[in-house]
Design a protein around this motif. Structure first.
Motif, PDB file in Angstrom:
ATOM      1  N   MET B 427     -24.195  65.612  19.709  1.00 31.22           N
ATOM      2  CA  MET B 427     -23.258  65.061  18.725  1.00 31.22           C
ATOM      3  C   MET B 427     -23.877  64.995  17.337  1.00 31.22           C
ATOM      4  O   MET B 427     -23.420  64.229  16.486  1.00 31.22           O
ATOM      5  CB  MET B 427     -22.783  63.680  19.183  1.00 31.22           C
ATOM      6  CG  MET B 427     -21.801  63.779  20.335  1.00 31.22           C
ATOM      7  SD  MET B 427     -21.531  62.178  21.151  1.00 31.22           S
ATOM      8  CE  MET B 427     -22.830  62.197  22.365  1.00 31.22           C
ATOM      9  N   GLN B 428     -24.956  65.770  17.116  1.00 35.09           N
ATOM     10  CA  GLN B 428     -25.591  65.928  15.799  1.00 35.09           C
ATOM     11  C   GLN B 428     -26.380  64.704  15.350  1.00 35.09           C
ATOM     12  O   GLN B 428     -26.731  64.592  14.177  1.00 35.09           O
ATOM     13  CB  GLN B 428     -24.555  66.303  14.708  1.00 35.09           C
ATOM     14  CG  GLN B 428     -23.821  67.591  14.980  1.00 35.09           C
ATOM     15  CD  GLN B 428     -24.673  68.839  14.754  1.00 35.09           C
ATOM     16  OE1 GLN B 428     -25.718  68.789  14.130  1.00 35.09           O
ATOM     17  NE2 GLN B 428     -24.250  69.958  15.294  1.00 35.09           N
ATOM     18  N   PHE B 429     -26.668  63.785  16.286  1.00 34.12           N
ATOM     19  CA  PHE B 429     -27.537  62.673  15.903  1.00 34.12           C
ATOM     20  C   PHE B 429     -28.976  63.157  15.879  1.00 34.12           C
ATOM     21  O   PHE B 429     -29.393  63.919  16.748  1.00 34.12           O
ATOM     22  CB  PHE B 429     -27.386  61.507  16.888  1.00 34.12           C
ATOM     23  CG  PHE B 429     -26.072  60.806  16.771  1.00 34.12           C
ATOM     24  CD1 PHE B 429     -25.740  60.126  15.606  1.00 34.12           C
ATOM     25  CD2 PHE B 429     -25.152  60.835  17.808  1.00 34.12           C
ATOM     26  CE1 PHE B 429     -24.519  59.484  15.479  1.00 34.12           C
ATOM     27  CE2 PHE B 429     -23.929  60.199  17.693  1.00 34.12           C
ATOM     28  CZ  PHE B 429     -23.603  59.531  16.522  1.00 34.12           C
ATOM     29  N   ASP B 430     -29.744  62.716  14.876  1.00 35.29           N
ATOM     30  CA  ASP B 430     -31.133  63.161  14.785  1.00 35.29           C
ATOM     31  C   ASP B 430     -31.977  62.464  15.850  1.00 35.29           C
ATOM     32  O   ASP B 430     -31.490  61.602  16.582  1.00 35.29           O
ATOM     33  CB  ASP B 430     -31.702  62.927  13.379  1.00 35.29           C
ATOM     34  CG  ASP B 430     -31.690  61.455  12.996  1.00 35.29           C
ATOM     35  OD1 ASP B 430     -31.395  60.608  13.855  1.00 35.29           O
ATOM     36  OD2 ASP B 430     -31.957  61.148  11.820  1.00 35.29           O
ATOM     37  N   LEU B 431     -33.236  62.853  15.916  1.00 40.11           N
ATOM     38  CA  LEU B 431     -34.100  62.358  16.999  1.00 40.11           C
ATOM     39  C   LEU B 431     -34.211  60.837  17.041  1.00 40.11           C
ATOM     40  O   LEU B 431     -33.986  60.243  18.104  1.00 40.11           O
ATOM     41  CB  LEU B 431     -35.472  63.021  16.896  1.00 40.11           C
ATOM     42  CG  LEU B 431     -36.345  62.916  18.139  1.00 40.11           C
ATOM     43  CD1 LEU B 431     -37.104  64.210  18.379  1.00 40.11           C
ATOM     44  CD2 LEU B 431     -37.293  61.757  18.076  1.00 40.11           C
ATOM     45  N   PRO B 432     -34.513  60.153  15.922  1.00 39.41           N
ATOM     46  CA  PRO B 432     -34.625  58.687  16.011  1.00 39.41           C
ATOM     47  C   PRO B 432     -33.318  58.021  16.447  1.00 39.41           C
ATOM     48  O   PRO B 432     -33.336  57.102  17.266  1.00 39.41           O
ATOM     49  CB  PRO B 432     -34.994  58.265  14.581  1.00 39.41           C
ATOM     50  CG  PRO B 432     -35.539  59.483  13.938  1.00 39.41           C
ATOM     51  CD  PRO B 432     -34.858  60.646  14.574  1.00 39.41           C
ATOM     52  N   THR B 433     -32.183  58.499  15.910  1.00 40.29           N
ATOM     53  CA  THR B 433     -30.903  57.901  16.292  1.00 40.29           C
ATOM     54  C   THR B 433     -30.615  58.132  17.769  1.00 40.29           C
ATOM     55  O   THR B 433     -30.219  57.214  18.494  1.00 40.29           O
ATOM     56  CB  THR B 433     -29.762  58.477  15.434  1.00 40.29           C
ATOM     57  OG1 THR B 433     -30.076  58.297  14.054  1.00 40.29           O
ATOM     58  CG2 THR B 433     -28.444  57.789  15.738  1.00 40.29           C
ATOM     59  N   SER B 434     -30.820  59.373  18.241  1.00 40.67           N
ATOM     60  CA  SER B 434     -30.583  59.683  19.656  1.00 40.67           C
ATOM     61  C   SER B 434     -31.460  58.821  20.546  1.00 40.67           C
ATOM     62  O   SER B 434     -30.986  58.183  21.493  1.00 40.67           O
ATOM     63  CB  SER B 434     -30.894  61.160  19.939  1.00 40.67           C
ATOM     64  OG  SER B 434     -30.070  62.001  19.177  1.00 40.67           O
TER      65      SER B 434
END
Lengths: 494, 494
Positions: B427-434
């Motif tokens: 869903m295009q969330f970057d690594l820290p957000t994921s």
């Protein structure tokens, strides 16, 4: 009281024999340094005297030490094994940095140590901002130390660590070809000879293929050194992306894959025992992971990177997946510029690692597979509490003691990653950079995330961080237990 | 063939009894909904009819189901236990969302489900952009579902999961006060009554203290509900930061700590068995971790956040450490604005979790301590291969089967985290957000990192992501195995 015990421990440790071994190995390092002096002489560049001084220094110092301790008693045990193994990488790095440092190609001692430890541990993280500015002799030495590191790891993982009982590696003792004598020494020598033969052979074949593919002979041999070692040092700033020829890139992919597989299996294959190879479970999973992740990455690249083309998307995906899973660390593309989905996959692959008995670092496929199987069987045991279901690998039941050894390995691995992230964050690195630097160092990969991504290097890391990451490379390379035990009172007591 | 087997499995499963239990529990949920209708009536706000409709619906539907299946045979086994436990949280969330959804306070069904599942699992992640816009009845219900979820977890972790053998929880069967009859039912009832008594008592005491401290009665009771459940829903958009009184914040810290400790120990303490409490190893480690990390965070805050003042730095550090380690998730400060060193520590604390037998989620202190001990003993075994060194906890040897159960738990936890990161990154969330969204959901914490940090919420996550994270909350809350087994063919075979 505690101090007295430590001294007893030290007294019992055969320090004289350890010194003898290190002296002899230093002579070996000096001999290999002469090779890079030879290269410097061919190209007639400024670094020749520094190679000669370094080689001469290593050979004479090592020779004097070896002579002085030649009468050391040869009764050694496990503890001497742990000390020798840990010391070798440190000593080799401290002397191996001399050509870089003396020639002022890398003026900082810290940087030179980092670069050399990164080489000998086959990590491939670099502090160089302009690799191509280095003279050929130094570029050759930089590649050669990775090749030597790989050579060391093959013997370590297939002959020494199983005997020391580190991280479940005893699983593979039976896999190693050759006789199983009851003494440590002849067994190691015999195994080493056979495996080094294969290692050398693959290096030669790859060199030939890369040369045919259009690389010059110098680049071909340097890249073969660092491929077979899963090291990842390139002679070019742009890494393998510099060589745009698909043939060259596929050759490197093939040999990275071979280098990330168990060398004992390559030995079996060369002796016609294909059945043994195809039935090897770790190889199957390793192959399966590579195929699955390459397809995913390739397909997503095809749809997200406009104008890349099908073949290039497939090749970039395959190259990067193999490069990271084998812990080589070459780059043909900057995965941090890919969509988050792909950079997350690459990040997770940093925790896979090559096969046991390969030159690859990281956690290793066999450990991951055994832990997953163990968890699956645990779910089975929940439903059928009275069933006895042992974990099987290569059609044999795996002893619970080995599973426990692997569990301890993973727990310590994660613990070290966690603590090291905190250490890196003290230097103001953000979470992705801290996590990436730690994962790539302990896994002996090379590139990380954030500020230490594949398009960057480690030059800007503070000196303390460079020493710390060098230490992480060392403990990762030596399968954690080897080094950690030395720092533990358990080891020195009694 | 496989399908036939599944049907056999389904036939053997006592579906009628499961339905009866769920029907009865639905009546219970309806009764609690009436409480929030009562609150809505007091405040005379627009949400009253929706509480009444929802409560009436739950009670009548549940009543009809219970009547229809009242003659179901009561012979149930482990498998029925797994199904009931997993279904309860789903059914409660599906009906518990009605007041939010029918009143259009949360117009999207997905959002309403996310908010309710986040409540019942005591996670505390929210999709609300303006919490204070909600009428009092809905705010009350939002806090109450966390309290009910906490109530469910106490029984689950101290009476049901040990019997089902999930994740090493059988370790604590002997710790639970009360008789140990050979039948499941009376044991659960007896244990539940005693523990709920303490849970209710602590809730009342905290409410009183918060009220004395200056909160209005409504906010006091809502925050007590969500503290004791380690849930973290606040009635204020700014969370506990809204209540700047140090007294209030220290009261909440104290009760978060109590809620993150084993309730069986609180029971012992209230019966004067202090020795049992002080000798409990998990409590000691839990206390030790909290003190150590609070000091580190407090001291660093004092030196890095200019003008904060010593007391406030100490309080912020203590509050955030206790809030994350107990998986409550209240905020008095945005840890993402702190120096990287501190946000990395907070991130790592997300993998600790409360004590076993608490309302806290996550991996749990006991599992982490046992794995670390096991690794330490493994190092000992390397040096002394013939020594038999069992892992000890609370002065008793821990059976290898339990260690293995815990190992499987951690491996599956990490596997789920890894796979879920990939899913989030799609869903295009970057690594820290994921990573943050996954860690906070499976750990039942609340706030994450990056785009789902403590100053943000989950409103902007796509619908698929909300359903996925809700699922993660559920499997995290039910200690993984419970839900994962239901999706496994192992469970349905034979």
């Amino acid at each position: 009281m505690c101090h007295a015990k430590q001294q007893d421990g030290l007294k019992m440790l055969n320090v004289r024999f350890i010194t003898l071994v290190l002296g002899l190995l230093l002579v070996v390092e000096g001999v290999f340094m002469s090779l890079s002096a030879f290269v410097a002489a061919i190209y007639g560049e400024y670094d020749l005297p520094y190679h000669l001084i370094s080689a001469g220094g290593c050979i004479s110092l090592g020779g004097v030490i070896a002579l002085a301790f030649r009468k050391a008693k040869k009764n050694i045990g496990k503890r001497e094994g742990y000390v020798i193994v840990s010391m070798v990488w440190v000593v080799f790095s401290l002397f191996g940095l001399l050509p870089f440092w003396l020639s002022r190609a890398i003026p900082s001692f810290t940087d030179a140590f980092f670069e050399t430890m990164s080489g000998f541990t086959t990590t491939g993280s670099s502090i160089l901002n302009d690799i191509e500015a280095l003279p050929h002799g130094l570029l050759f030495w930089r590649s050669l130390i990775q090749w030597l590191g790989g050579m060391g790891i093959i013997v370590l993982s297939l002959a020494i660590l199983p005997v020391l009982g580190v991280g479940g590696m005893q699983l593979f003792v039976a896999e190693v070809p050759g006789p199983v004598p009851d003494k440590l020494h002849p067994r190691i020598t015999e195994t080493a000879k056979r495996l080094w033969g294969i290692y050398l052979l693959f290096t030669l074949i790859e060199t030939g293929l890369l040369w045919i593919g259009g690389m010059n002979f110098f680049d071909a041999i340097c890249h073969s050194f660092t491929t077979m070692a899963t090291g990842g040092y390139s002679t070019k700033q742009a890494s393998v992306a510099y060589f745009s020829s698909p043939f060259i890139q596929y050759v490197i992919i093939l040999f990275m894959f071979i280098a990330g597989a168990n060398f004992a299996l390559s030995y079996s294959a060369m002796h016609g025992k294909f059945r043994k190879v195809f039935e090897n479970e770790e190889l199957r999973y390793y192959f399966g992971f590579v195929v699955a992740f390459s397809l995913i990455v390739g397909v997503v690249l095809e749809f997200t990177e406009v104008g890349l083309g099908f073949e290039k998307a497939f090749r970039d995906g395959l190259f990067q997946v193999v490069s990271i899973i084998t812990t080589t660390g070459y780059a043909t593309a900057d995965y941090l510029l890919w969509v988050p989905f792909l950079s997350v996959i690459i990040f997770l692959l940093m925790f896979f690692g090559g096969s046991a008995g390969s030159t690859g670092g990281g956690i290793k496929i066999v450990r991951i597979v055994l832990l997953l199987k163990n968890s699956y069987y645990e779910l089975k045991r929940l439903v059928h509490p009275h069933a006895v279901i042992p974990v099987r690998f290569n059609s044999r039941a795996v002893a619970p003691a080995i599973i426990n050894n692997i569990v301890a390995f993973i727990v310590i691995y994660m613990l070290v990653v966690g603590i090291s992230m905190i250490v890196m964050s003290i230097m103001q690195f953000d979470l992705p950079t801290s996590l990436g630097a730690v994962a790539t160092s302990i896994g002996n990969i090379g590139p990380g995330l954030g500020e230490v991504g594949p398009a960057m290097n480690f030059y800007h890391v503070p000196a303390f961080g460079k020493w710390f990451l060098s230490f992480l490379m060392l403990i990762g390379r030596l399968e954690l237990f080897t080094v950690i035990l030395l720092f533990s009172p358990i080891f020195w007591k009694e």
